[in-house]
Design an enzyme around this catalytic site. Sequence first.
Site, PDB file in Angstrom:
ATOM      1  CE1 TYR A 175     -12.062  26.623 -27.985  1.00 48.29           C
ATOM      2  CE2 TYR A 175     -10.298  26.686 -26.375  1.00 48.29           C
ATOM      3  CZ  TYR A 175     -11.409  26.074 -26.902  1.00 48.29           C
ATOM      4  OH  TYR A 175     -11.859  24.913 -26.341  1.00 48.29           O
ATOM      5  CE  LYS A 181      -8.495  24.258 -28.481  1.00 50.05           C
ATOM      6  NZ  LYS A 181      -9.279  23.428 -27.582  1.00 50.05           N
ATOM      7  CD  GLU A 184     -14.025  15.789 -28.466  1.00 52.95           C
ATOM      8  OE1 GLU A 184     -12.793  15.828 -28.314  1.00 52.95           O
ATOM      9  OE2 GLU A 184     -14.660  16.588 -29.175  1.00 52.95           O
ATOM     10  CG  LEU A 222     -10.384  19.756 -30.825  1.00 50.09           C
ATOM     11  CD1 LEU A 222     -10.899  20.951 -31.617  1.00 50.09           C
ATOM     12  CD2 LEU A 222      -9.796  20.222 -29.510  1.00 50.09           C
TER      13      LEU A 222
HETATM   14  N1  PDD Z   1      -9.530  21.769 -24.636  1.00 50.27           N
HETATM   15  N2  PDD Z   1     -11.582  17.781 -26.901  1.00 50.27           N
HETATM   16  C1  PDD Z   1     -12.115  18.978 -26.629  1.00 50.27           C
HETATM   17  C2  PDD Z   1     -13.567  19.186 -26.810  1.00 50.27           C
HETATM   18  C3  PDD Z   1     -11.287  20.006 -26.154  1.00 50.27           C
HETATM   19  O1  PDD Z   1     -11.816  21.199 -25.877  1.00 50.27           O
HETATM   20  C4  PDD Z   1      -9.905  19.754 -25.959  1.00 50.27           C
HETATM   21  C5  PDD Z   1      -8.979  20.830 -25.467  1.00 50.27           C
HETATM   22  C6  PDD Z   1      -9.404  18.495 -26.256  1.00 50.27           C
HETATM   23  C7  PDD Z   1      -7.959  18.160 -26.100  1.00 50.27           C
HETATM   24  O2  PDD Z   1      -7.219  18.809 -27.071  1.00 50.27           O
HETATM   25  P1  PDD Z   1      -5.681  19.148 -26.888  1.00 50.27           P
HETATM   26  O3  PDD Z   1      -4.958  17.900 -26.604  1.00 50.27           O
HETATM   27  O4  PDD Z   1      -5.293  19.753 -28.182  1.00 50.27           O
HETATM   28  O5  PDD Z   1      -5.604  20.096 -25.738  1.00 50.27           O
HETATM   29  C8  PDD Z   1     -10.264  17.521 -26.742  1.00 50.27           C
HETATM   30  C9  PDD Z   1      -8.814  22.977 -24.340  1.00 50.27           C
HETATM   31  C10 PDD Z   1      -7.510  22.741 -23.684  1.00 50.27           C
HETATM   32  C11 PDD Z   1      -9.720  23.944 -23.582  1.00 50.27           C
HETATM   33  O6  PDD Z   1     -10.856  24.102 -24.027  1.00 50.27           O
HETATM   34  O7  PDD Z   1      -9.299  24.553 -22.609  1.00 50.27           O
END
Ligand code: PDD
Length: 520
Positions: free
Chosen positions: A263, A376, A409, A433
């Site tokens: 996703y 992801k 993270e 991620l």
């Molecule tokens: N989550 N780490 C993880 C495990 C994440 O699921 C996400 C994002 C991030 C931050 O990534 P970004 O800056 O690209 O949004 C870091 C999304 C938004 C979610 O699962 O809804």
Amino acid sequence: MPHQQDTELAELAGGFIHDLKNSFSTLSLQLQLLSEDFADPQNPKERRAVDRVNRLQGECGRLVDISNDFLRYARVKDLDLKPTDLHLVVDEMLDFFSPVAKTGGVEVKSYVPAGLPAVLLDVSLFKQALLNLLLNAQQAMPDGGKITLQASADPLQVVLQVIDTGKGMLPEVAERAFRPFYSTRPGGTGLGLPTTRKIVLAHGGDLSVESEPSKGTRFTLCLPVASVVGREVYCLLNGTRVPISEAKVSVLDRGFLFGDGIYEVLRIYSGKPWLEADHFARLERSLAAVRIHGVDLDRLRKQIREGIVSGGFSEAIVYIQITRGVAPRAHAFPTNIRPTELLWIKEAIDTYGPQRERGVKVSLQPDLRWRRCDIKSVNLLANVLANQAATEVNAVEAILYLEDGTITEASHSSLFGVVEGKIRTTVNNPGILPGITRKFTLELAARIGVPVDFRSLHRDDLGSAEELFMTGTSMEVCPVVQVDEQAIAGGKPGPVTRRLQEAYHKVLAEFRDEPSIGPM
Ligand code: PDD
């Protein structure tokens, strides 16, 4: 397309019943006139005729009722949702319902407090659902009784309960209560409760029932709070526009069976996708990593643009999910499978605003994820469990540590520390991620001249970190001021975090001012 067939069939049935209803109404009127002609029967033959006409009229009336109920059921769509205070709707409803109920010996008590979070309601449709529940309760108490309405809320939903002290239902009856055309009440059409449930589901909520014979029945109605839902949702399933409540995938979808999918989440600011190229590059990498082929990313990009324009979105979130597709369950990849593509755009309500200002509490949780967190993937169970554990201690995020204490993270965001004036964060590796906001924040750090030390934090370092902050697509740059019971940096957002937030918002303001997107 099965969805189109369903819609066509529903429209056909709706039109058919509507025509029948008109004929029944004419029939009923003619019977009424006929019965007036026989108002004063002169002999047994005429009396028999009156009896028959009356019976026919009764049946006709029932057919009109069923048709009306059917049309009410079929027409639960295209909701006009507005943020609404449930307390006011319940009060308005009870103003007219309570006096009527009282004449039947039914007392109505409401414990629905003012100040509940707003929910998105199509008020007239929702009142129909609420009235059905109240009438249902009243009908369960022919000898009088009590109806209690009570409501509570958590950050995600408002829960309304309608409880009666009536005759209750046997388990097998309660189980079928929401099935269309199932009714134990003489003269009931069996569509009241199914319509109620359909209305609640169309609001993105849920309705359930518990009942005990001769004790009473409790209906529990859950509605998501407005700030969580957003107002408009534009949804495409395999390229076809569908209302999100009707978007369905097969139980044989490999995303459902195996979590075999990936996703992506993007933010729309002032009608434009933010950091779009990076998000699409990550999407492409995720697809390649799990070997899902045949997805046209240019088409997806175009669909997002069309969705933004046609939904009139300004501030929104785009969610894209692509699974390997539908096939009989077997672990290895099926041949000739078409990926399932889901895309939705929903209005974003920036619930992180106050948290970005004050800073948030996080909770340390073990990182139980697999060794390819750089993909992801929709396999988010470990993230979900960690986030839930954090929620249960009133923290907004879980920060994750490996067995040796290394911090990776957070459950849905990237984590950074500031140690000796330098930003500390894990170098991109398969254990985290590669956050798009993280990448952007690191570019900002370079621009404002804050050095970055690509080394992981350790759980033992957290207490001595000068600052902690997280980044993510919705959260942007958010200060962390508490880890479980330990305050960070005196419990206040630190200067480096503030400078990064400022820089972030400067670039964002410029982005907002850029011309709007045109067709691709
Ligand atoms: N989550 N780490 C993880 C495990 C994440 O699921 C996400 C994002 C991030 C931050 O990534 P970004 O800056 O690209 O949004 C870091 C999304 C938004 C979610 O699962 O809804």
